[in-house]
Design an enzyme around this catalytic site. Sequence first.
Site, short mmCIF file in Angstrom:
data_model
loop_
_atom_site.label_atom_id
_atom_site.label_comp_id
_atom_site.label_asym_id
_atom_site.label_seq_id
_atom_site.Cartn_x
_atom_site.Cartn_y
_atom_site.Cartn_z
N GLY A 46 0.79 -1.22 0.00
CA GLY A 46 0.00 0.00 0.00
C GLY A 46 0.82 1.27 0.00
CD GLN A 47 4.53 -0.38 1.39
OE1 GLN A 47 3.87 -0.68 0.42
NE2 GLN A 47 5.50 -1.15 1.83
CB SER A 49 7.41 0.17 -1.79
OG SER A 49 6.59 -0.95 -1.94
CB ALA A 86 12.41 -2.36 9.56
CB SER A 87 10.83 2.66 7.80
OG SER A 87 9.70 2.77 8.63
CB THR A 90 12.56 4.35 0.29
OG1 THR A 90 11.15 4.32 0.07
CG2 THR A 90 13.19 5.46 -0.52
N GLY A 286 13.73 7.13 4.34
CA GLY A 286 12.48 6.36 4.43
C GLY A 286 11.48 7.15 5.23
CB VAL A 287 8.64 8.56 4.93
CG1 VAL A 287 7.66 7.91 3.97
CG2 VAL A 287 7.98 9.71 5.67
CD GLU A 289 8.62 0.75 11.10
OE1 GLU A 289 8.31 0.06 12.07
OE2 GLU A 289 9.76 0.75 10.61
#
Lengths: 348, 464, 159, 295
Positions: A46-47, A49, A86-87, A90, A286-287, A289
């Site tokens: 969903g992110q 990525s 764990a974010s 990216t 990264g973003v 969490e």
Amino acid sequence: MKRRGRGIACMWYPIGFTVAANPSAATVKVNEDGTATLLTGTVETGQGSLTVLAQIAAEELGVATEDVHVVSADTDVTPMDTGAIASRTTYVTGNATRLAAEKAKAILFNVAAPMLGVRPDQLEARDRKIQVKRFPQRQLPISQVAHHALFVKGDPPIGSASFNPPTVAMDPETGQGLPFATYVYATQIAEVDVDDETGEVEVLRIVASHDCGTAINPMLVEGQIEGGISMGIGLALQEEILFDDKGRQINPNLTNYIMPTSLDMPEIEVDIVPSYDPTGPFGAKGVGEPTSVPTAAAILNAIHDAVGARVHSLPATAEKVLAAIKESRVQGTKQLPGTRRAIAGPAA
Amino acid sequence: MNDKLRVTEKELTQEALRDPTEALRVPVVTPPVPYPIETLVPEVRQQTPAVGQRATRPDGRLHGLGQTRYIDDLTFPGMLHAKIKRAGIASALIKRIDTSEAEAMPGVMAVLTGREIPVNSFGPSLQDQPVLCDERVFHAGDGVAAVAAVTEQIALEALEKIKVEYEPLPAVLDPLEAMKDDAPKVHPPASNIYSHKIIKKGDLEKGFAESDHIFEARFSTQMVEHVPLEPHASIGMWDSNGRLTVYSSLGRITLGRTDIARTLRLPINRVHVVATIVGGNFGGKNEITQEPVVALLAKKTGRPVKAVYSRGEEFTSSTTRHPIIMDYKTGVSRDGRILARQVKLYLDGGAYCSWSETTLGKACILSPGPYNIENVEAEAFVIYTNKTVTGAMRGFGAPQVCFAYESHMDDIAKALGIDPLEIRLRNAFSEGSISPTGQVLHSVVVRESLERAAERYGWQESQS
Amino acid sequence: MTEVKMKLNGETRSASVPPETTLLKMLRESFNLTGAKLGCDVGDCGACTVLVDGMSVNACLMLANQVDGREVLTIEGLATVEYLHPVQEAFETFASLQCGFCGPGVIMSAKALLDENPDPTIPEIRDALSGNLCRCTGYTKMIEAIQDAARILRAKEHA
Amino acid sequence: MRGFKVVEARDANHAVALLAELAPSVKVLAGGTDLLVDFKHAPHAPEVVLDITRAEDLKGVSMTDAGLRIGALATHTDIMRSPLVRESLPALVDAAHTIGAVQTRNLGTLGGNLVTCVPSMDSGPTLVALEARVTVAGPGGRRELPLTEFFVGPRKTVLKPDELLVDIIIPKKNVGKPTDFLKFGLRKGQALALVNVASSLWVDPKKTFVEPRIALGAVAPTVIRAPEAEAYLEGKKITPEAMSEAGRIAAGEARPISDFRASAQYRRDLIAVLTRRTLENACARVQDVRPGGSK
């Protein structure tokens, strides 16, 4: 009466696993028309990525984002990846992707160099072209180079690479070590109204300034922040799995487990802090969490600011907030502190 | 209505559907509209650089059209539906499981218990979790048996026919109680404290001695569920080479494959895991749940088997966020500089380890906050209880400790009469700061984030 | 078995299902229309939202039989071969969906809102979406997209 | 869901006839927002479900000689959209608006909400504060009774298995009576009430309370009136102190329980506050209104 308060909270958060190896591998294949296929073992949960990874591959290859098709989440097809956790996607998978694309590009440059009469290190890839640095008119379409590589030179432009964040194990006695390769930072400020007769908290506004290194796709970064805040609001005010005295859950359903609806969400203002991490792909960290890390803290500080009551346990339900208000009154706080602006309640 | 009858009726109906005069009845598969109609790519995105663009998501259109295929949207010929019976008791010995009545039900194709699972344990760091409990129940959401049937409803009704005899054991529900020596053990003979971490930097006593003020407070947080809108779902099926394909809502297929292969005692190359698109993860879909169950039921029946968690199971039988009890003791100078901080964290680990070790580590490392503190001691414990498993969830303990250190920070600011923004700026990390683990930090922008957020909010103006 | 004949996404369709079959189950299993999702099965999450005679409902809370003779619109019937519905288009442009699981339900709720109220305020949009739980987005980009789609629909109306 | 049969009723009389035939092993399906949820969780399925959703005569909102008639099958959305209700009793619109979300309000019916009879029902307090009556049809014909007598306890009404709730009538004298409804839930969307309160009142020219009615939800086995608080206010001058005191009295009249949503004490606190606020809001809705309903 409703009382308004504001609260601030900042945080730090690491990218990737704590010391433990958490590699990602990636393969980039450039097709004969200059489009590319990226194979990654991570999963789109969903992110966005896959979009971000396509952008990273595209940037390295000098093509457009939609020139890169991403194949993911199939253990028969895609290379090893530690996964959407764990974010790290990216940063870790992004680094692997960039390195893989770089290797594929190196093959293209080797093929293109004699065609353009220069050394490979004099080339750059931009706008779907391979061109000579500082002499952009000397260029070949990437499609032509790729086709030549595949069908004339017999040297398919494929690159595979992996990345594992460098860490140093922590000393078991003192915890000293380098557990993570990099960290991100953020601040959120919450504005709330607290009804001092019922304890009800309404979150009106949240300003969120987040560092994610380079924002590969600012729109998706905003989406992560907005979503993380909604989770943070649930953590702050509403959500709790409850157990009976025999250890069985009391509220295992969405009727009685209270998560935020669209009506419970405040106005959110997202700010992406300019930042560049030289260890990340194109400066990215990264973003995922971190977005829900400072929200509850900011809201609880805003409640404290509004009514002078400190709630020490989450969630700060209206009942707990009212109890804290009553307690702070009992403790001799004659006047409610922090009420810079008392605003009229609904009944007034 | 009798279930057998209903199944027959369904078949009859399908016969009837072949009658050309009944063409209307044929289940309609609306052909997906072939988007995109236009093949032109918008000019703006033809150009590099790609990085920094607000590029649209390739999955965005499929989502909006309802064409994204999540696991529950997939069907395969002859597919069966599986359901898992939950213990409903937090701690007990399993004396007997009688599945005979369930097995005799029309429409029930197979029943599975824990004893049939080749290696009945899994977990990302400690393999302390059974796929289906066979000897002992560790929390109320544990699975004790599973059924594959021709419909989901028959499977559910068959679960009611499975009789499990328990010998109740004392349950330990409070992590601080569970830490005591005489507390009942969740996984005897192992200690209930199953992981511990400590970080020491500087000289804590000296720091407190030099402090003008010392503040102490206890904070605690609750158990939270991820609530992905898509419940955990998986489909298992085998080919004639003995190769297993599992479609599953997993965010981490590599580990998933390892755990599936391990529990089924299969070479890893005989396991194929596909995750399609996952309908929300947030840390809750990073380890297997029912995958070995559908695989074994598929093996027993020779048919594809699908299982989807109910919303209730999402709560009781998937992982959740760790509740943490957090004790903070902070020494500060008169002007609000933090000189010493001691943190103790007690994490409620629930019945199994899951991602507790990672959560413990991150919570402990992050617990002093993004501040320059010379003297730090942070210690964290994670403790088994007979409750729902706590595991990975967005932030791995960070939202909990942030709530504590930032609440604490405001209380200190208020007591010292310093503005909350100002006290943070006085202590915040900057480029090259040393973290509590002795790490030199780079690309540090916590001050920038504080200043930008305050500017955007109008922090100064809103002060009267 | 119950015979259900309805106008489904503009076409007359029928199915024969056991009487206890929900509308959602019939859509997904008899018609293979899997856009409407089962998220909670008790009307809390809204992932199964479809329109019946133009009104948004939770398909998990209706018996298939109840739509006999009525009009049902699912996400699959919203776009035409030529055009995406403006809400779908705006959701794509604004990246309003992340995991997407709640999306078909949210979009159907938005469609019902805009049919009724072509110029909704933000509080009205929030109210219209309160039956659709989303865990990814914080609803923010959905609201922006719905405002945008409303503008486009109003412009179309004028043209 | 477990298997069951479905029988459809054409209209109210048909439904009553079918009930007589099928009772007691029959359940009536109206909006279904509670019933189908119950079926999904119940250990046994009903034998027969009587689907009354197509009985047109059970729907609609109209003004009759007796007063404002709301058909039992009127959905919460119907009530919110009814110009008649919006004009004369906006508090009923407010109450309907707090129920569930759009999708459930489109399905759920007023009759269903009353028949399901959970203590926290959001449509109850306003109707009770307006002294609503209900019509019940059964094999012996129709009977009318006050809504307060319709409720028996949690999930229990006076309805016999062969009876049907037909409509809800707000007596003419109370149509237009200044009324206010407030609900306190654990969130803003799709919330269940921890407490809900409705107050109605007239104000005479001397600015005193006339016929104040206070109804409390979710704090007793059924929706209840607060007669002591009402008696306290009757004839009293309208002052903030009087309204606060009425709130305190009402809190004492409630019998809330402690459960996982809230403690009894907290619910009492909320009653005091919400009662006062509904009285204040109802007063604010008064504009030269006299007893008898004529403006």
